[in-house]
Design a protein around this motif. Structure first.
Motif, PDB file in Angstrom:
ATOM      1  N   GLU A  91     -94.135  -8.078 -14.529  1.00  0.00           N
ATOM      2  CA  GLU A  91     -95.043  -8.005 -13.390  1.00  0.00           C
ATOM      3  C   GLU A  91     -94.777  -9.131 -12.397  1.00  0.00           C
ATOM      4  N   LYS A  92     -94.611 -10.344 -12.898  1.00  0.00           N
ATOM      5  CA  LYS A  92     -94.364 -11.497 -12.028  1.00  0.00           C
ATOM      6  C   LYS A  92     -93.036 -11.356 -11.292  1.00  0.00           C
ATOM      7  N   GLU A  94     -91.495  -8.622 -10.491  1.00  0.00           N
ATOM      8  CA  GLU A  94     -91.650  -7.580  -9.475  1.00  0.00           C
ATOM      9  C   GLU A  94     -92.305  -8.134  -8.218  1.00  0.00           C
ATOM     10  N   GLN A  95     -93.334  -8.960  -8.394  1.00  0.00           N
ATOM     11  CA  GLN A  95     -94.018  -9.579  -7.261  1.00  0.00           C
ATOM     12  C   GLN A  95     -93.089 -10.530  -6.506  1.00  0.00           C
ATOM     13  N   TYR A  97     -89.724 -10.500  -6.467  1.00  0.00           N
ATOM     14  CA  TYR A  97     -88.641  -9.765  -5.815  1.00  0.00           C
ATOM     15  C   TYR A  97     -89.128  -9.030  -4.576  1.00  0.00           C
ATOM     16  N   GLU A  98     -90.378  -8.596  -4.569  1.00  0.00           N
ATOM     17  CA  GLU A  98     -90.943  -7.960  -3.374  1.00  0.00           C
ATOM     18  C   GLU A  98     -91.104  -8.965  -2.243  1.00  0.00           C
ATOM     19  N   GLN A  99     -91.445 -10.187  -2.599  1.00  0.00           N
ATOM     20  CA  GLN A  99     -91.646 -11.238  -1.597  1.00  0.00           C
ATOM     21  C   GLN A  99     -90.324 -11.774  -1.066  1.00  0.00           C
ATOM     22  N   GLU A 101     -86.546 -10.606  -0.887  1.00  0.00           N
ATOM     23  CA  GLU A 101     -85.537  -9.573  -1.100  1.00  0.00           C
ATOM     24  C   GLU A 101     -84.150 -10.168  -1.288  1.00  0.00           C
TER      25      GLU A 101
END
Length: 205
Positions: A91-92, A94-95, A97-99, A101
């Motif tokens: 989860e961390k 994913e957060q 990598y979204e922030q 790129e």
């Protein structure tokens, strides 16, 4: 994501926290890997939990780094207050990598090893594989990784991590965080310096 030759570093020998020049050696080696382009975020993802003494190295490093003046494009994730561990790692990530790129990632974690390696820090090219020492399958982390050997590997490794001395883990965490801070000093100078031989001088710090 990165051009050939992006990694300038070389895999060197383990660095003992008891070496008087340990932080300078860590700084020089870490700096040799970092992209000098300040537009690339450099992420330090510190993995571990404060519920296990041996596994608390990562969040201790993250917490110590919070109090240091780092370059503006250095970001720290994983602290004692907000740890990144086996339960929330996916989860961390994913957060994160979204922030970010496009970024350069340094994974930081504790590990187990041979008796002669206990108390040493290793910096290596390639992803960190969290949980490998205790037979857990977790996502790989980082373009490079930094590990601190906190105890001996072998049988009952979960028990070994639980019973690792905090004194050793704390000294490793201080050594790694101070090394990262000094690498940050090199980074500030190196952004406008094309000489890859730039090294930190312990007498200047």
């Amino acid at each position: 994501m990165f051009k050939p030759g992006f990694f300038r570093g070389k895999d060197n020998q383990a660095i003992s926290w008891e070496d008087p020049l340990a932080t300078g050696k860590i700084a020089n080696e870490l700096f040799s890997y970092l992209p000098l382009n300040e537009s690339i975020p450099v992420l330090f993802i510190c993995i571990g939990t404060d519920r296990s003494t041996g596994d608390s190295l990562g969040p201790l490093v993250g917490t110590l780094l919070q109090d240091k003046l780092l370059p503006e494009n250095f970001y720290v994730f994983g602290t004692l207050e907000d740890p990144i561990h086996a339960v929330n790692l996916e989860e961390k990530l994913e957060q994160i990598y979204e922030q970010f790129e496009q970024s350069f990632i340094v994974g930081i974690d504790a590990c187990l090893g041979q008796t002669k390696s206990i108390g040493t820090v290793q910096i290596r090219k390639g992803s960190l594989k969290p949980g490998a020492g205790v037979n857990k399958t977790l996502p790989p982390v980082g373009h490079i990784h930094m590990t601190g050997v906190v105890n001996i590997s072998g049988l009952m490794e979960f028990f070994v991590l639980q019973n690792t001395r905090l004194h050793l883990v704390m000294n490793l965490a201080k050594t790694i965080s101070d090394g990262i801070y000094k690498a940050g000093l090199l980074y500030r100078f190196g952004q406008n310096n094309e000489n890859d031989q730039l090294l930190i001088n312990e007498d200047m710090l």
